[in-house]
Design an enzyme around this catalytic site. Structure first.
Site, short mmCIF file in Angstrom:
data_model
loop_
_atom_site.label_atom_id
_atom_site.label_comp_id
_atom_site.label_asym_id
_atom_site.label_seq_id
_atom_site.Cartn_x
_atom_site.Cartn_y
_atom_site.Cartn_z
N ARG A 71 -41.85 -6.09 17.06
CA ARG A 71 -40.60 -6.59 17.64
C ARG A 71 -40.68 -8.03 18.17
O ARG A 71 -39.71 -8.56 18.70
CB ARG A 71 -40.12 -5.63 18.75
CG ARG A 71 -39.42 -4.42 18.15
CD ARG A 71 -39.02 -3.45 19.24
NE ARG A 71 -40.15 -2.67 19.71
CZ ARG A 71 -40.13 -1.94 20.82
NH1 ARG A 71 -39.06 -1.92 21.58
NH2 ARG A 71 -41.18 -1.23 21.17
N LYS B 5 -48.93 -10.38 18.78
CA LYS B 5 -48.31 -10.30 20.10
C LYS B 5 -49.31 -10.62 21.20
O LYS B 5 -49.00 -11.32 22.16
CB LYS B 5 -47.74 -8.89 20.31
CG LYS B 5 -47.20 -8.65 21.70
CD LYS B 5 -46.34 -7.42 21.78
CE LYS B 5 -47.17 -6.16 21.81
NZ LYS B 5 -46.31 -4.96 22.01
N GLY C 24 -52.90 5.46 16.13
CA GLY C 24 -52.44 6.00 17.41
C GLY C 24 -53.38 5.68 18.55
O GLY C 24 -54.54 5.30 18.37
N THR C 25 -52.83 5.83 19.76
CA THR C 25 -53.58 5.48 20.97
C THR C 25 -54.84 6.35 21.14
O THR C 25 -55.86 5.87 21.63
CB THR C 25 -52.68 5.64 22.22
OG1 THR C 25 -52.01 6.91 22.15
CG2 THR C 25 -51.64 4.54 22.30
N ASP D 202 -50.79 -5.18 26.29
CA ASP D 202 -49.46 -5.76 26.43
C ASP D 202 -48.76 -5.34 27.73
O ASP D 202 -47.54 -5.39 27.83
CB ASP D 202 -48.58 -5.40 25.22
CG ASP D 202 -48.47 -3.89 25.00
OD1 ASP D 202 -49.04 -3.13 25.79
OD2 ASP D 202 -47.82 -3.50 24.02
N GLU E 94 -43.98 12.89 24.02
CA GLU E 94 -43.42 11.64 23.51
C GLU E 94 -41.92 11.80 23.25
O GLU E 94 -41.46 12.89 22.88
CB GLU E 94 -44.14 11.23 22.22
CG GLU E 94 -45.58 10.83 22.43
CD GLU E 94 -45.72 9.74 23.48
OE1 GLU E 94 -45.28 8.61 23.23
OE2 GLU E 94 -46.26 10.03 24.56
N ASN F 234 -42.73 -5.92 24.62
CA ASN F 234 -42.47 -5.57 23.22
C ASN F 234 -41.72 -6.66 22.48
O ASN F 234 -41.87 -6.79 21.28
CB ASN F 234 -41.67 -4.26 23.14
CG ASN F 234 -42.49 -3.10 23.68
OD1 ASN F 234 -43.61 -2.86 23.24
ND2 ASN F 234 -41.95 -2.40 24.66
N ASN G 257 -52.57 -57.38 38.92
CA ASN G 257 -51.17 -57.20 38.57
C ASN G 257 -51.03 -57.31 37.07
O ASN G 257 -51.38 -58.32 36.47
CB ASN G 257 -50.31 -58.27 39.26
CG ASN G 257 -48.84 -57.96 39.05
OD1 ASN G 257 -48.26 -57.14 39.75
ND2 ASN G 257 -48.26 -58.59 38.05
N ALA H 158 -47.56 -65.84 31.00
CA ALA H 158 -46.65 -64.92 30.29
C ALA H 158 -46.62 -65.24 28.81
O ALA H 158 -46.74 -66.39 28.40
CB ALA H 158 -45.25 -65.03 30.88
C1 UD1 Z 1 -47.60 5.06 24.66
C2 UD1 Z 1 -47.72 6.50 25.14
C3 UD1 Z 1 -46.44 6.85 25.93
C4 UD1 Z 1 -46.23 5.88 27.05
C5 UD1 Z 1 -46.23 4.46 26.52
C6 UD1 Z 1 -46.17 3.48 27.65
C7 UD1 Z 1 -49.01 7.60 23.42
C8 UD1 Z 1 -48.99 8.52 22.27
N1 UD1 Z 1 -47.84 7.34 24.00
O1 UD1 Z 1 -46.49 4.92 23.83
O2 UD1 Z 1 -46.56 8.16 26.45
O3 UD1 Z 1 -45.00 6.16 27.71
O4 UD1 Z 1 -47.42 4.22 25.78
O5 UD1 Z 1 -46.00 2.20 27.13
O6 UD1 Z 1 -50.05 7.14 23.81
N2 UD1 Z 1 -52.53 0.69 20.25
C9 UD1 Z 1 -53.70 0.52 19.57
N3 UD1 Z 1 -53.93 1.26 18.46
C10 UD1 Z 1 -53.07 2.20 18.00
C11 UD1 Z 1 -51.87 2.37 18.72
C12 UD1 Z 1 -51.62 1.62 19.84
O7 UD1 Z 1 -54.53 -0.31 19.94
O8 UD1 Z 1 -53.39 2.83 17.01
C13 UD1 Z 1 -52.28 -0.11 21.46
C14 UD1 Z 1 -51.09 -1.04 21.32
O9 UD1 Z 1 -51.48 -2.32 20.86
C15 UD1 Z 1 -50.56 -1.11 22.75
C16 UD1 Z 1 -50.95 0.24 23.33
O10 UD1 Z 1 -51.97 0.76 22.50
O11 UD1 Z 1 -51.20 -2.12 23.49
C17 UD1 Z 1 -49.79 1.20 23.39
O12 UD1 Z 1 -49.25 1.38 22.11
P1 UD1 Z 1 -47.71 1.61 21.89
O13 UD1 Z 1 -47.48 1.85 20.44
O14 UD1 Z 1 -46.92 0.58 22.56
O15 UD1 Z 1 -47.51 2.98 22.71
P2 UD1 Z 1 -46.50 4.11 22.44
O16 UD1 Z 1 -47.04 5.01 21.39
O17 UD1 Z 1 -45.16 3.52 22.28
CA CA Z 2 -45.25 -0.08 23.84
#
Ligand code: UD1
Ligand code: CA
Length: 475
Positions: free
Chosen positions: A24, A31, A91-92, A116, A167, A238, A387, A433
């Site tokens: 975004r 970012k 995923g996180t 972020d 989620e 974001n 000067n 000058a």
């Molecule tokens: C996540 C949480 C959600 C919470 C929100 C707060 C999960 C599944 N969900 O949401 O409950 O309310 O954060 O902002 O965890 N990142 C990685 N690798 C990945 C995915 C993400 O490094 O594979 C990093 C992103 O760069 C970011 C952070 O993890 O800095 C969070 O990722 P983002 O996708 O924003 O989180 P959400 O899944 O939206």
């Molecule tokens: Ca986020």
């Protein structure tokens, strides 16, 4: 050393999740590299981790990994942050599993931050870590939001204990009405994280490995504790609007701190980076920008519209409106501008005056010297009490290299002079000058390069008569 002592010294590690793309932002640049008050976004959690003396600090990077790593090294030094690459953002939960790899065999508390989320305070994170340590549990950070859309919702049982996070995309209508959200920031024992993230499943609406699944696991095991924060503090970036909103918040805090002893004519209309220092009784005008290693001395005045980068402004010095400086030193009592441009390597001594439309670069002016109007001084050493007349230009570049001009103490440079470097003007020498100086001028000498002036009497009448005759002939 006993195990207990070792733990007390170094039992906090930090994982920073920063692999995401930041779709975004609609940007060619990751970012994590977008600056807030001159500092790349990803450095904010690193700075918090350093304040808490976390070690190691591990960043999980993906999108533009090399560039983000370079920015981390540039700001925090080689080896401060250990980088783990996550090539695919699964995923996180997946990110944390990868981030734990460098912590193999390490026992202690792990703090999980996002790359972020820049506004979290040291106090909040300290409280989170304490909570986790106290109960040996998973501590999560939560906030009540008026608009919880998009966030994971915190599910609590009858006794108010957090038992899970759902989620947005997986939530029932009823769960979506919950306004307590998961900030995504956690502290937990390393052993728990290793074990809990080792067995995550992608069976959810997004097909990702959710870190949030560890909350339900902890609820039936080590326990879940929570710390609440304000919506402002947990704000994530974001898009560019959020980026600027956060920059404004940070800037307001910084200015608020300095306002105790310095006057800001319009605190909302200035930009002051965190690295700047401002001494007592300084006065800062409207639309002023103070960046980098800038130091504003006691009682100094920075008037409207000045842009000051990495510049030391001495006590009582004045930058008049719209002066732009970088990597310069302005001595005490000096007066600069309006509309002056001090480029890198400028050093103005005490009580120097540099006036409008004057540009300086790699140039030193000694005590009390003046260059008040329309002048360029490059690669120049000017002594004391000199000067420099209006329109003086140092011709410091011959198309191949930069060359030096030296103007000794007490010299007087007449207006519209060109000093063709390398050249030296001696002590108390006087340059008349309009001179073009191509050789060294001896101490106390007059240098004059004018063509002798000639006057033709009656010239105006003669020309007028000639044209009158021409006009008469045509009629
Ligand atoms: C996540 C949480 C959600 C919470 C929100 C707060 C999960 C599944 N969900 O949401 O409950 O309310 O954060 O902002 O965890 N990142 C990685 N690798 C990945 C995915 C993400 O490094 O594979 C990093 C992103 O760069 C970011 C952070 O993890 O800095 C969070 O990722 P983002 O996708 O924003 O989180 P959400 O899944 O939206
Ligand atoms: Ca986020």
């Amino acid at each position: 050393m006993s195990r207990g002592q070792m733990k007390a010294k170094n039992d906090l590690a930090c994982l920073i999740l920063a692999a995401g793309k930041g779709t975004r932002m609609y940007s060619a640049r990751a970012k994590m590299l977008h600056p807030i008050l001159g500092v790349p976004l990803v450095s904010y959690p690193v700075e918090r981790a350093l304040e808490l003396r976390a070690s190691p600090i591990v960043a999980v990077l993906g999108h533009q990994r090399a560039e983000v790593e370079e920015a981390l090294v540039a700001r925090h030094g080689q080896g401060t942050v250990t980088v783990v690459e996550q090539t695919e953002q699964k995923g996180t939960g997946h990110a944390v599993r990868l981030g734990l790899a460098p912590l193999r065999g390490w026992e202690g508390t792990v703090l999980i931050l996002y790359g972020d989320v820049p506004l979290l305070s040291r106090e909040t994170l300290t409280a989170l870590v304490k909570k986790s340590r106290k109960g040996g549990s998973l501590a999560i950070l939560t906030a009540e939001l008026s608009d919880p859309h998009g966030y994971g919702r915190v599910i609590r049982d009858g006794q108010g204990r957090a038992v899970g996070v759902v989620e947005e995309k997986d939530a029932s209508d009823e769960q979506r009405r919950i306004r307590e959200v998961n900030a995504g920031i956690y502290a937990a024992p390393a052993a728990f994280l290793r074990q809990a993230t080792g067995r995550l499943s992608p069976r959810n609406a997004q097909g990702e490995l959710y870190l949030t699944d560890i909350i339900a696991k902890a609820a039936t095991g080590i326990g879940v504790a929570s710390v609440s924060v304000s919506a402002e503090e947990m704000a994530g970036i974001n898009d560019r609007q959020q980026l600027i909103a956060v920059e404004k918040i940070l800037c307001r805090r910084i200015v608020g701190g300095w306002m105790k002893h310095a006057t800001f004519r319009d605190p909302e209309a200035v930009l002051v980076e965190a690295s700047v220092t401002i001494d007592a009784d300084a006065e800062i005008g409207r639309n002023v920008v103070l960046r980098g290693r800038t130091k504003i001395g006691v009682g100094a005045r920075i008037d409207d519209g000045c842009i000051v980068n990495d510049t030391e402004v001495g006590a009582g010095a004045v930058l008049l409106p719209y002066t732009v400086t970088s990597q310069s030193i302005v001595g005490p009592g000096a007066k600069v501008g309006p509309f002056a441009h001090l480029r890198p390597g400028t050093e103005l001594g005490p009580d120097v005056h540099v006036g409008n439309y004057v540009e300086t670069k790699k140039t030193r002016l000694g005590r009390g010297s003046k260059a008040n109007h329309l002048t360029y001084l490059g690669d120049t050493i000017v002594g004391e009490g000199v000067n420099v007349g209006a329109g003086t230009i140092t011709c410091n570049y011959n198309g191949y290299e930069k060359r030096q001009t030296i103007i000794e103490d007490g010299a007087f440079i007449g207006s519209d002079t060109q000093l063709v470097a390398p050249v030296r003007v001696g002590k108390r020498a006087v340059v008349a000058a309009g001179a073009t100086i191509t050789e060294d001028i001896r101490d106390g000498a007059l240098a004059i390069t004018r063509v002798p002036l000639k006057q033709v009497d009656g010239y105006a009448d003669k020309v007028a008569q000639r044209y009158a005759e021409k006009a008469a002939a045509k009629r």
